[in-house]
Each structure stands twice: as C-alpha cells, then as structure tokens.
Design a protein around this motif. Structure first.
Motif, PDB file in Angstrom:
ATOM      1  N   ILE A  17      36.731  37.258  34.482  1.00  0.00           N
ATOM      2  CA  ILE A  17      36.450  38.066  34.443  1.00  0.00           C
ATOM      3  C   ILE A  17      36.610  38.881  33.107  1.00  0.00           C
ATOM      4  N   LEU A  19      37.169  42.960  31.071  1.00  0.00           N
ATOM      5  CA  LEU A  19      37.809  44.436  32.272  1.00  0.00           C
ATOM      6  C   LEU A  19      37.702  44.893  30.544  1.00  0.00           C
ATOM      7  N   GLN A 182      32.291  38.010  35.252  1.00  0.00           N
ATOM      8  CA  GLN A 182      31.758  39.073  35.048  1.00  0.00           C
ATOM      9  C   GLN A 182      32.259  40.490  34.179  1.00  0.00           C
ATOM     10  N   GLY A 184      33.078  43.767  33.021  1.00  0.00           N
ATOM     11  CA  GLY A 184      32.982  45.427  33.381  1.00  0.00           C
ATOM     12  C   GLY A 184      33.461  46.390  32.433  1.00  0.00           C
ATOM     13  N   PHE A 197      29.819  46.936  35.756  1.00  0.00           N
ATOM     14  CA  PHE A 197      29.396  45.818  35.454  1.00  0.00           C
ATOM     15  C   PHE A 197      28.040  45.816  35.298  1.00  0.00           C
ATOM     16  N   GLY A 205      27.605  44.143  29.567  1.00  0.00           N
ATOM     17  CA  GLY A 205      28.424  44.363  30.950  1.00  0.00           C
ATOM     18  C   GLY A 205      27.637  42.764  31.386  1.00  0.00           C
ATOM     19  N   LYS A 206      28.267  41.620  32.513  1.00  0.00           N
ATOM     20  CA  LYS A 206      27.740  40.901  33.170  1.00  0.00           C
ATOM     21  C   LYS A 206      27.546  41.135  34.600  1.00  0.00           C
ATOM     22  N   ASN A 207      26.853  41.453  35.183  1.00  0.00           N
ATOM     23  CA  ASN A 207      26.936  41.694  37.040  1.00  0.00           C
ATOM     24  C   ASN A 207      26.155  40.081  37.837  1.00  0.00           C
TER      25      ASN A 207
END
Length: 322
Positions: A17, A19, A182, A184, A197, A205-207
């Motif tokens: 992930i 951030l 992911q 965010g 996200f 972003g990537k969700n």
C-alpha cells in the motif's frame, strides 16, 4: 517455479500500500496502526507519530535498510548451513517513511556505488534500482510481510487542474504505483482527515478493494488503533474475492458452452440468450457472438430486429452483436 492455473483458488498474500498526503495529515501515525509494524525511518519523522511502532530502524543509506540484521543471513550451525532470520521476522508490516528518500536518495546512491558509470547514465541506473527494489520487496513478501510506503504529496498544475501524486521522481513513482495494490491520498476536509483511494482527474490513486472515501478515526480511539490493519484486511479480502469471482465466471462460461453445444432449434437458442445475459458482463458479448457463429452452422440465425434466433430464413438479418 510456481504455476497457477486459471481455476485455482488464490491464497491470501501480503499486500503493498502506498500512502501520500500533505504534511500534518498523520500519514506515519496511520501507517503504524498496521499489525505489528516495523518502521524504516528515512525521513527522521518517527518521533512525530502519535505512537511508537514495535521496531524503528533509522536509516541514512541503503545499507542500513538491506542488511543481515534486518533481512537475515545464512549461518553454519553444527556443520549445516541454516537461515537465520533478521528483525523483519518479528514484524507483520514494514512501513517505509519515506519512499522518496529510500529510492531517490539511498538506492540511487547505492547503485552508483556499485558502478560509478551509472552516475551519468540515469537510464541504466534506474534499471539497476528497479532490480534492487524488486529484490527488496521479494524478500519482504517471502517473509509474509505487508508493506506500506509513505510519500509526501506533490502538486502539478496543468491549466486549471492541480493534480496530486506521490512525491518521487518519475521512474521511482512508476515502480511504486505499478507494484502497489492500493494507493491512497490523505487530506483534510472540514477539519477531518480522510483517505481517498479512487483515482480521479486531480489525484493519483489505486483502489483494488473499492474502498470509498474513508474518514480516519481520531487519535486515541479504539477504531484508530487498528485503522491501517483493518484497511489491509479489506484489501486482502478484495483480492481473494475477485479471484473467486473470476473462477465462478469461468465456470459459468464453461457451463454455457456445454448448453450451446446441445442446442438444435430456435427455441433452445432463445432460452440460452437468458443464460448469456446472466454471465459476467465482460463475457456476455463474446458468448453471444459465439452463439451466433455456431448456431448459424446449424441453420439457426439471429434476427437483429427482434433480437431473437429463428430457423433459417433468407429474409432474416444475421450477424455479430454490435
């Protein structure tokens, strides 16, 4: 070499992930609410987090991150070579703060140290950096470690649109986004912190987990203490459920094809249209075209006007689904 067949059930795996956000939004504090975290601090920011993680590694060069004490090493015990795990074996989540310092500063300098010619050859330098970065990630994944990369926010203005993205150079950012499950963006709205996200025109972003914009709980609450751990669980569950859905979709298509092979009249063909509409959306058009092609060989054609199959009639229009 592991082989995964299309109908195999995907097991839960570690996730990555990213951030990013503006200063003061609590990126490090949020990341360290993951399960059993180790913080690799390249930005001297761990003391600003509201809670201290299980293990803090302060790094000023790549060798401080990728070394035997952290990763592990082979040792000889009773004449036998055995693997002695490093500190990562004590942690479930590795938090890197920040990814820019680790990649653009430390890893870049290490690549040049390995081959001084790379200082003036950025293309080859980033190629080596990519290989070293993948090696680092592979070791963490082999340890079943989830990874959270923290980045500052970088704003780029294009006309009237200001776009937010993780602050890394182009190649480093491409590495992060490509490998992440992911991504965010953390910001403040109405004095509340929120993580987003979903990619939009004004932010990267990537969700994968399809998580909606989520308010981050206040510090000190029970909800905040496991906030990142809960997000990671949602991402893992989403990856597995998507795999399960793919397996089911393939099974449904296989069953529909078996029924198609048994159709010998227009009545049976029209009944199969409902089956086609019940398939996953991505398979519907392809299966309808397959029906039209195979049934036409049996004298059953598709009438574009009525959207029904009819017995062979020279006046009936036929053709692929548009």
């Amino acid at each position: 070499m592991a082989i995964l067949r299309k109908n195999d059930v995907v097991k839960e795996r570690p996730v990555i992930i990213v951030l990013y956000g503006t200063p003061g939004t609590g990126k490090t504090s949020l990341a360290t609410t993951a399960e059993s975290p180790m913080l690799i601090d390249t930005d001297r920011g761990f003391d600003r987090a509201v809670q201290r993680p299980d293990i803090v590694v302060t790094a000023s060069q790549w060798e401080d991150i990728y070394n035997e004490e952290i990763i592990g090493k082979y040792v000889i015990e009773n004449g036998v070579q055995v693997w002695k795990p490093g500190l990562i074996s004590e942690c479930k989540t590795i938090v890197v703060d920040t990814a820019k310092a680790m990649l653009d500063d430390y890893l870049s300098a290490y690549a040049v140290k390995m081959d001084y010619k790379l200082e003036k050859n950025s293309l080859k330098r980033y190629g080596l950096m990519g290989e070293l970065f993948k090696q680092f990630v592979s070791v963490l994944r082999a340890n079943e470690s989830d990874i959270v990369f923290i980045c500052h926010d970088k704003e780029n203005t294009d006309g009237d649109i200001t776009k937010h993205s993780p602050d890394c150079t182009g190649q480093s950012k491409d590495l992060l986004i490509r490998i992440a499950d992911q991504v965010g963006y953390i910001c403040k709205e109405n004095n509340n912190r929120v993580i987003k996200f979903e990619p939009t025109d004004n932010r990267v972003g990537k969700n994968v987990a399809e998580i909606p914009d989520t308010w981050i709980p206040n510090y000190g609450t029970t909800e905040f203490e496991t906030c990142m751990a809960d997000i990671i669980k949602r991402v893992k569950k989403a990856i597995i459920s998507k795999s399960d859905a793919q397996v089911k979709a393939k099974k449904d298509v296989d069953e529909a094809r078996k029924k198609l092979a048994m159709v010998n009249d227009a009545e049976g063909a029209n009944a199969l249209i409902e089956v086609a509409h019940g398939l996953a959306k991505i398979h519907q058009k392809a299966f309808m075209n397959q029906m039209i092609k195979e049934l036409s060989q049996k004298g059953i054609v598709f009438d574009k006007v009525t959207k029904k199959f009819v017995q062979n009639d020279k006046t009936a229009g036929s053709g692929n689904v548009a």
